[in-house]
Design an enzyme around this catalytic site. Sequence first.
Site, short mmCIF file in Angstrom:
data_model
loop_
_atom_site.label_atom_id
_atom_site.label_comp_id
_atom_site.label_asym_id
_atom_site.label_seq_id
_atom_site.Cartn_x
_atom_site.Cartn_y
_atom_site.Cartn_z
N LYS A 78 0.96 -1.20 0.08
CA LYS A 78 -0.07 -0.23 -0.28
C LYS A 78 0.67 0.78 0.13
O LYS A 78 -0.04 2.39 -0.91
CB LYS A 78 -0.65 -0.17 1.30
CG LYS A 78 -1.88 -0.89 1.00
CD LYS A 78 -3.30 -1.09 1.91
CE LYS A 78 -4.29 -1.71 1.63
NZ LYS A 78 -6.23 -1.32 2.54
N LYS A 88 -4.62 -8.53 -6.54
CA LYS A 88 -6.10 -8.95 -6.04
C LYS A 88 -7.00 -8.08 -6.47
O LYS A 88 -6.60 -6.85 -6.92
CB LYS A 88 -5.40 -8.91 -4.61
CG LYS A 88 -6.65 -9.46 -3.59
CD LYS A 88 -6.47 -8.50 -2.78
CE LYS A 88 -6.17 -6.85 -2.31
NZ LYS A 88 -6.83 -7.26 -1.22
N LYS A 114 -11.24 -2.83 -3.78
CA LYS A 114 -12.23 -2.28 -3.63
C LYS A 114 -11.86 -0.64 -3.52
O LYS A 114 -11.64 0.59 -4.12
CB LYS A 114 -12.75 -1.96 -2.52
CG LYS A 114 -12.33 -1.97 -0.69
CD LYS A 114 -13.42 -1.50 0.17
CE LYS A 114 -13.18 -2.98 1.10
NZ LYS A 114 -12.44 -3.00 1.82
#
Length: 333
Positions: free
Chosen positions: A119, A201, A204
Amino acid sequence: MEKKIETKKIIFSGIQPSGNLNIGNYIGAISQWVNMQEKYNCIFSVVDYHAITVKQNPEELRRHILEITKIYLAAGIDPEKSIIFQQSAIPAHTELAWVLNCYGARIADLNKMTQFKDKSGKNQESASVGLYDYPVLMAADILLYNTEIVPVGEDQKQHVELARDIAKRFNNEYGDIFVIPQAVIRKDGARIMSLLDASKKMSKSDSNQNNCIALLDDIEVARKKIMRAVTDSGTDIEYDMENKPALSNLLTIYAILGNREIPRLVKDYRGKGYGDFKKDLADVVVKFLTNFQDKYNKISDADAQKVLEAGKKRAEAIAAKKLTEVRQAIGIG
Ligand code: TYM
């Protein structure tokens, strides 16, 4: 007559209100939860303090908190059986996280967390401290409720293992305060991949929403996303994660949302091409979403608000008890 002592195991899990929930979240997490409600005491949180580890738009965040609550209800989480609550409504979560930051969590542990590395990307130095510390807040979520089982997708396994390590370290020093939790991950569907890149992956927070099918996607948009999903070279419908990862991912989605077995699907599509397969998969996804959205649309924001308020009352009583034990153990309570 003596009252029967409650012995059901406790389940805790949560989802961040950080974007549009997708079928990856449904398959990896929510679909497991629904089936667990009969057997266990379940607690499901909307983990909004986790969502703010990256910047959120206040209006969107407020909307997503209610949206996730309604998604839990539409998926079949029953607020009479399970506790549904908003994480930030219970200050014990951040208070315990602070204690665990000091007693239990180590920098060396956090440096190993792959999700932080993914991230924060190349900009680790400018990532927020909250993003780095996020697994400790997650440990606090879990440990506050004497949780034994944490049903999550595969990407959260490392965080649950950290919660175990933190709990063990704390217990070694201060006595048996925490129950040691365990992650439960589905065999198939633990990691649903992006529709356009099977090495990534389905997420969202992906900036390209063509990678995902959101649970609240417009039905025709969802159909187009499936038809545009990448497939692998070759023509046969086979389940082979190594050599046909994109097709294997689509087969997994088909099997779970369509309630079918993968080997049976492979047999049924013998001699047929990718085009036929994707058309049928699109029908399965559309049927699932239509059914889901019908239920979702019947739930009002006011209903969701009430569920969160009732859930808060039930959860905070449990959390307060554990926090008191912790405070006493370390000498501040
Ligand atoms: P979050 O919000 O990223 O994801 C919510 C749940 O969905 C699962 N998931 C997936 N499963 C299969 N395939 C995918 N592509 C996929 N994407 C997401 C996740 O594994 C997760 O189960 N840190 C957590 C939230 C959290 C939590 C907790 C979970 C906070 N405190 C305590 C359990 C217990 C998170 O960010 O999940």
